[in-house]
Design a protein around this motif. Structure first.
Motif, PDB file in Angstrom:
ATOM      1  N   ILE A  31       0.686  -1.371   0.058  1.00 31.81           N
ATOM      2  CA  ILE A  31       0.095  -0.150   0.087  1.00 31.81           C
ATOM      3  C   ILE A  31       0.722   1.322   0.069  1.00 31.81           C
ATOM      4  N   SER A  32       0.396   2.319  -0.625  1.00 30.04           N
ATOM      5  CA  SER A  32       1.152   3.437  -0.610  1.00 30.04           C
ATOM      6  C   SER A  32       0.083   4.527  -0.850  1.00 30.04           C
ATOM      7  N   ARG A  33       0.655   5.988  -0.533  1.00 30.17           N
ATOM      8  CA  ARG A  33      -0.354   7.203  -0.584  1.00 30.17           C
ATOM      9  C   ARG A  33       0.448   8.209  -1.278  1.00 30.17           C
ATOM     10  N   ASP A  34      -0.106   8.895  -1.860  1.00 25.08           N
ATOM     11  CA  ASP A  34       0.364  10.018  -2.604  1.00 25.08           C
ATOM     12  C   ASP A  34      -0.538  11.416  -2.128  1.00 25.08           C
ATOM     13  N   ASN A  35      -0.165  12.161  -0.960  1.00 24.94           N
ATOM     14  CA  ASN A  35      -0.961  13.218  -0.487  1.00 24.94           C
ATOM     15  C   ASN A  35      -1.080  14.423  -1.504  1.00 24.94           C
ATOM     16  N   ALA A  36       0.136  14.735  -2.188  1.00 27.55           N
ATOM     17  CA  ALA A  36      -0.120  15.488  -3.327  1.00 27.55           C
ATOM     18  C   ALA A  36      -1.180  15.274  -4.273  1.00 27.55           C
ATOM     19  N   LYS A  37      -1.112  14.194  -4.691  1.00 29.17           N
ATOM     20  CA  LYS A  37      -2.475  13.638  -5.894  1.00 29.17           C
ATOM     21  C   LYS A  37      -3.642  13.124  -5.164  1.00 29.17           C
ATOM     22  N   ASN A  38      -3.636  13.458  -3.739  1.00 25.05           N
ATOM     23  CA  ASN A  38      -4.783  12.742  -2.954  1.00 25.05           C
ATOM     24  C   ASN A  38      -5.351  11.310  -3.313  1.00 25.05           C
ATOM     25  N   THR A  39      -4.384  10.519  -3.746  1.00 27.32           N
ATOM     26  CA  THR A  39      -4.510   8.995  -3.767  1.00 27.32           C
ATOM     27  C   THR A  39      -3.863   8.062  -3.065  1.00 27.32           C
ATOM     28  N   VAL A  40      -4.446   6.861  -2.845  1.00 26.60           N
ATOM     29  CA  VAL A  40      -3.775   5.887  -2.294  1.00 26.60           C
ATOM     30  C   VAL A  40      -3.994   4.475  -3.273  1.00 26.60           C
ATOM     31  N   SER A  41      -2.842   3.737  -3.187  1.00 26.84           N
ATOM     32  CA  SER A  41      -2.694   2.647  -4.214  1.00 26.84           C
ATOM     33  C   SER A  41      -2.619   1.349  -3.505  1.00 26.84           C
ATOM     34  N   LEU A  42      -2.936   0.370  -4.049  1.00 25.36           N
ATOM     35  CA  LEU A  42      -2.515  -1.109  -3.582  1.00 25.36           C
ATOM     36  C   LEU A  42      -2.081  -2.141  -4.726  1.00 25.36           C
ATOM     37  N   GLN A  43      -0.948  -2.322  -4.674  1.00 27.06           N
ATOM     38  CA  GLN A  43      -0.119  -2.972  -5.733  1.00 27.06           C
ATOM     39  C   GLN A  43      -0.358  -4.231  -5.093  1.00 27.06           C
ATOM     40  N   MET A  44      -0.988  -5.321  -5.981  1.00 30.77           N
ATOM     41  CA  MET A  44      -1.109  -6.644  -5.758  1.00 30.77           C
ATOM     42  C   MET A  44      -0.263  -7.504  -6.754  1.00 30.77           C
ATOM     43  N   ASN A  45       0.533  -8.336  -6.062  1.00 30.81           N
ATOM     44  CA  ASN A  45       1.284  -9.185  -7.000  1.00 30.81           C
ATOM     45  C   ASN A  45       1.017 -10.706  -6.435  1.00 30.81           C
ATOM     46  N   SER A  46       1.611 -11.571  -7.188  1.00 36.30           N
ATOM     47  CA  SER A  46       1.256 -13.014  -7.028  1.00 36.30           C
ATOM     48  C   SER A  46      -0.201 -13.302  -6.488  1.00 36.30           C
ATOM     49  N   LEU A  47      -0.966 -12.846  -7.196  1.00 33.86           N
ATOM     50  CA  LEU A  47      -2.655 -13.054  -6.922  1.00 33.86           C
ATOM     51  C   LEU A  47      -2.857 -14.557  -6.775  1.00 33.86           C
ATOM     52  N   LYS A  48      -3.706 -14.839  -5.974  1.00 36.78           N
ATOM     53  CA  LYS A  48      -4.296 -15.942  -5.548  1.00 36.78           C
ATOM     54  C   LYS A  48      -5.899 -16.056  -5.914  1.00 36.78           C
ATOM     55  N   PRO A  49      -6.532 -17.291  -6.302  1.00 40.20           N
ATOM     56  CA  PRO A  49      -7.787 -17.185  -6.334  1.00 40.20           C
ATOM     57  C   PRO A  49      -8.574 -16.805  -5.192  1.00 40.20           C
ATOM     58  N   GLU A  50      -8.021 -17.059  -3.990  1.00 33.49           N
ATOM     59  CA  GLU A  50      -8.599 -16.706  -2.863  1.00 33.49           C
ATOM     60  C   GLU A  50      -8.839 -15.065  -2.569  1.00 33.49           C
ATOM     61  N   ASP A  51      -7.989 -14.279  -3.313  1.00 31.72           N
ATOM     62  CA  ASP A  51      -7.780 -12.863  -3.336  1.00 31.72           C
ATOM     63  C   ASP A  51      -9.295 -12.358  -4.017  1.00 31.72           C
ATOM     64  N   THR A  52      -9.949 -13.061  -4.773  1.00 32.66           N
ATOM     65  CA  THR A  52     -11.170 -12.738  -5.364  1.00 32.66           C
ATOM     66  C   THR A  52     -12.163 -12.047  -4.476  1.00 32.66           C
ATOM     67  N   ALA A  53     -12.541 -10.929  -4.798  1.00 31.14           N
ATOM     68  CA  ALA A  53     -13.376 -10.073  -3.797  1.00 31.14           C
ATOM     69  C   ALA A  53     -13.788  -8.821  -4.264  1.00 31.14           C
ATOM     70  N   VAL A  54     -14.574  -8.039  -3.663  1.00 30.99           N
ATOM     71  CA  VAL A  54     -14.819  -6.683  -3.914  1.00 30.99           C
ATOM     72  C   VAL A  54     -14.064  -6.073  -3.160  1.00 30.99           C
ATOM     73  N   TYR A  55     -13.189  -5.029  -3.498  1.00 28.50           N
ATOM     74  CA  TYR A  55     -12.252  -4.288  -2.814  1.00 28.50           C
ATOM     75  C   TYR A  55     -12.746  -2.881  -2.512  1.00 28.50           C
ATOM     76  N   SER A  56     -12.745  -2.426  -1.453  1.00 28.94           N
ATOM     77  CA  SER A  56     -13.305  -1.104  -0.966  1.00 28.94           C
ATOM     78  C   SER A  56     -12.368  -0.405  -0.327  1.00 28.94           C
ATOM     79  N   CYS A  57     -12.070   1.016  -0.658  1.00 27.77           N
ATOM     80  CA  CYS A  57     -11.308   1.952  -0.348  1.00 27.77           C
ATOM     81  C   CYS A  57     -12.036   2.533   1.150  1.00 27.77           C
TER      82      CYS A  57
END
Length: 131
Positions: free
Chosen positions: A69-95
Motif C-alpha cells: 500500500i502507498s499514498r500520494d498526498n499531493a495527488k490525493n490518492t492511495v494505491s494497492l499494488q497486488m502481486n502473486s494474486l491467488k484465487p482466494e484474493d477474489t473479492a470486492v475491494y473497497s477503499c
C-alpha cells in the motif's frame, strides 16, 4: 461531494498482478488513515491493508509480502499494488478512510470498522483471480 472512487479492478490469472487506486474527491487525505477492505460472496468483510497519515502500514497476514500500500498526498490518492494474486484474493475491494481522532484506531484494526464508523467509504471494485 465527499467521496472515494476506486479503480483498477479486473480479471487476472493466478500469479498475476493488479494495481488498485483510490482517489479522494471533496476532501484531502493527508490527515486520514486510509486503506482497503474486501468481501467475497458469503464471507465476512476483512481488512487487507491500511496506511496512516504518517506512513505507518498494516497488512493482513494473508497478503504480507504480496501486496504493497502507498499514498500520494499531493495527488490525493492511495494505491494497492497486488502481486502473486491467488484465487482466494477474489473479492470486492473497497477503499475506506477515517480522520482524527479515529485514524490511529482504524490503523490498529486493519481498516475494519462498523460501516457507520468510517468517515469515507468507496463503492468498491471487483477483483477476480481465475484461470
Amino acid at each position: 461531494q465527499l467521496q472515494l472512487v476506486e479503480s483498477g479492478g479486473g480479471l487476472v490469472q493466478p500469479g498475476g498482478s493488479l494495481r488498485l487506486s483510490c482517489a479522494a474527491s471533496g476532501f484531502t487525505l493527508d490527515l486520514t488513515t486510509i486503506g482497503w477492505v474486501r468481501q467475497a460472496p458469503g464471507k465476512e468483510r476483512e481488512g487487507v491493508s491500511c496506511i496512516s497519515s504518517g506512513g505507518h502500514t498494516n497488512y493482513a497476514d494473508s497478503v504480507k509480502g504480496r501486496f504493497t500500500i502507498s499514498r500520494d498526498n499531493a495527488k490525493n490518492t492511495v494505491s494497492l499494488q497486488m502481486n502473486s494474486l491467488k484465487p482466494e484474493d477474489t473479492a470486492v475491494y473497497s477503499c475506506v478512510a477515517a480522520k482524527a481522532p479515529k485514524d490511529l484506531l482504524l490503523l490498529h484494526r486493519l481498516c475494519v470498522f462498523p460501516r457507520e464508523e468510517y468517515d469515507y467509504w468507496g463503492q468498491g471494485t471487483q477483483v477476480t483471480v481465475s484461470s
